[in-house]
Design a protein around this motif. Structure first.
Motif, PDB file in Angstrom:
ATOM      1  N   ASN A  65       7.429   6.444  -8.971  1.00 36.16           N
ATOM      2  CA  ASN A  65       8.485   6.690  -7.709  1.00 36.16           C
ATOM      3  C   ASN A  65       8.373   5.059  -7.419  1.00 36.16           C
ATOM      4  N   VAL A  66       7.208   4.510  -7.681  1.00 38.62           N
ATOM      5  CA  VAL A  66       6.845   2.865  -6.496  1.00 38.62           C
ATOM      6  C   VAL A  66       7.751   1.551  -7.460  1.00 38.62           C
ATOM      7  N   GLY A  67       7.066   2.230  -9.310  1.00 43.30           N
ATOM      8  CA  GLY A  67       7.218   1.850 -10.272  1.00 43.30           C
ATOM      9  C   GLY A  67       8.530   1.693 -10.446  1.00 43.30           C
ATOM     10  N   ALA A  68       8.781   2.244 -10.629  1.00 36.65           N
ATOM     11  CA  ALA A  68      10.863   2.650 -10.918  1.00 36.65           C
ATOM     12  C   ALA A  68      11.719   2.072  -9.703  1.00 36.65           C
ATOM     13  N   ILE A  87       2.941   3.279   2.320  1.00 32.44           N
ATOM     14  CA  ILE A  87       3.878   3.662   1.192  1.00 32.44           C
ATOM     15  C   ILE A  87       2.562   4.448   0.569  1.00 32.44           C
ATOM     16  N   ASN A  88       1.325   4.670   0.317  1.00 33.86           N
ATOM     17  CA  ASN A  88       0.524   6.091  -0.085  1.00 33.86           C
ATOM     18  C   ASN A  88      -0.201   5.935   1.698  1.00 33.86           C
ATOM     19  N   VAL A 132       8.405  -2.040   2.111  1.00 28.87           N
ATOM     20  CA  VAL A 132       7.756  -1.283   1.569  1.00 28.87           C
ATOM     21  C   VAL A 132       8.417  -0.135   2.821  1.00 28.87           C
ATOM     22  N   GLU A 133       9.562  -0.701   4.337  1.00 28.08           N
ATOM     23  CA  GLU A 133      10.514  -0.273   5.053  1.00 28.08           C
ATOM     24  C   GLU A 133      11.681   0.659   3.893  1.00 28.08           C
TER      25      GLU A 133
END
Length: 477
Positions: A65-68, A87-88, A132-133
């Motif tokens: 998801n982060v990559g996309a 995020i994680n 990240v927000e």
């Protein structure tokens, strides 16, 4: 003698229907089938969308998801300087690697690429930023739910060529709601979301003699997990030989190769390699029996055999434990083998070979925090057409057992599909089971188990009374 009454004029002849028109009954059946298909998709999509993972996300899915998100938001999968702690929340770091001096998310091509359009749409509609927000797991989770609902619809379309409409619909619902398809593939953007879609599409294409579709969906599966190329190749070659039509292999191979080249281009863009494996280097997985192997289990024959066995019988990851319907139907599968269409047999055999290969290159458990199994999903999808044919040979007693088993599976995966918990931690996958553990901890779940089994018996009695041969044949027409 009285004269004979004048002869009545013959009624005017009805105009012949156009050569391309279908009988009215055929049109009614087609319209009815289309409505059932639409209802099936809407029901499964609604269930999946309502229960997908939007907050409690496995690290494999979160990494994709982060990559996309980064590609959609910035045009690059690099996460340099990004504080991912917001995020994680887990103790496991996101899967990443280094390329050209940048840290990039390391996942297979398909799980990242599939999430990009939904993230891009969100960027366009909401004008979200790149911090990240602004991150959310919602877009790819929605995509996974819809793709899995499409998988169920495609498998249903394949099953219509093998059995009655009611039986095909029932089997599709079992696949959708009483297996890890719900708790894994539909929960988030797993590689298995794409492989189940690819295998279901291959079954649909093969059942209808549409081999370009087989190549297309085989290529989609490769974007998820490269070694699914084995499934498409075996299916194409078996049918080409059996039907003496080499064009089948040519069509499937050409389209599948084109998509595999696309996966290689994606890998080269992000990671500088020409393999279609994305962020995964192939060598460590294939270096069995040596110290260079990525895992300890496949450095010895004993460890390898234990891992292979666990794929089938480990209490919390075994294919036969979580989906015992396979075990119930196995004798009928053998009995009906020569009545199976070639494409279904080829898909099943290649699915078994794929699963054995998977057991040789990766740990059977597939990681922590999983409800059900994930490495057996490709076999489950590959075996479904043959299992449905086998179920048509079940006698009365076997049907009773089969119905009870499906009820137990439905009870288990309703819990896992809705909550995706409880899940067991490392070290417990051999000797415990998540659903059994839940029933021990919450005895009231035993009542749900009884209700689920009774519900399946009731629905079977209402909707799956055996049609006569003529009716069954008309439904398959």
């Amino acid at each position: 003698m009285p004269s004979e009454p004048p002869a009545r004029p013959a009624p005017p002849a009805r105009p012949a229907p156009p050569a391309h028109s279908e009988p009215a009954a055929g049109r009614v059946r087609d319209h009815g089938t289309a409505r059932i298909g639409l209802a099936l998709f809407l029901v499964t999509a609604t269930v999946y969308l309502a229960t997908a993972g939007y907050h409690r996300i496995h690290i494999d899915v979160l990494s994709a998801n982060v990559g996309a998100w980064r590609i959609a938001a910035t045009g690059s999968a690099a996460i340099d300087g990004l504080d991912t702690s917001g995020i994680n929340p887990s103790r496991v770091e996101l899967f990443s690697t280094e390329h050209d001096g940048h840290t990039v998310i390391a996942r297979s091509p398909g799980v990242v690429a599939a999430g990009v359009p939904s993230y891009a749409l969100r960027q366009l509609v909401t004008d979200a930023g790149t911090g990240v927000e602004d991150f959310t797991n919602v877009p790819p989770s929605v995509t996974a739910a819809l793709l899995t609902a499409l998988s169920v619809l495609l498998m249903w379309g394949a099953l219509l060529q093998l059995t009655s409409r009611r039986a095909a619909t029932a089997a599709a619902l079992v696949l959708a709601l009483a297996t890890p398809v719900w708790s894994v593939a539909a929960d988030g953007m797993w590689t298995h979301t794409l492989t189940v879609l690819g295998i279901s599409g291959m079954a649909f294409g093969a059942a209808r003699d549409r081999w370009l579709l087989v190549g297309l969906f085989g290529g989609i599966a490769v974007w998820g997990r490269p070694h699914t190329a084995l499934l498409a190749a075996a299916l194409a070659l078996a049918c080409a030989v059996a039907q003496r039509r080499p064009g089948i292999a040519v069509r499937v191979g050409a389209v599948g190769a084109a998509l595999t080249v696309g996966a290689s281009l994606w890998t080269h863009w992000l990671y500088g390699r020409w393999t279609p494996s994305g962020g995964y280097a192939a060598a460590p997985y294939l270096a069995q029996g040596t110290d260079s192997s990525q895992y300890e289990f496949n450095r010895t024959l004993g460890g390898l055999l234990q891992n292979e066995a666990a794929m089938w019988v480990a209490l919390d990851r075994g294919i036969l434990v979580w989906t015992p319907v396979v075990l119930v139907l196995a004798p009928l599968l053998v009995r009906s083998w020569h009545q199976q269409p070639v494409w279904a047999r080829a898909l099943l055999v290649s699915g078994v070979a794929y699963t054995l290969f998977q057991g040789a290159v990766a740990p059977f458990h597939g990681g922590d925090g999983i409800y059900g199994y994930r490495h057996g999903l490709e076999l489950l999808a590959s075996a479904t057409p043959s299992l449905v044919v086998a179920a048509g040979h079940a006698g009365r007693r076997t049907r009773v057992v089969l119905t009870a088993v499906v009820g137990v599976q439905l009870a288990a995966f309703t819990l896992g599909g809705i909550l995706n918990r409880p899940t067991l931690t490392f070290g417990h996958q051999w000797n415990d089971n998540a659903f059994a553990s839940a029933v021990r901890d919450v005895p009231a779940l035993g009542a749900w188990l009884v209700i689920a089994v009774a519900l399946v018996f009731l629905l079977t009695r209402m909707f799956l009374r055996e049609p006569d041969d003529d009716a069954a044949a008309s439904l398959r027409a």
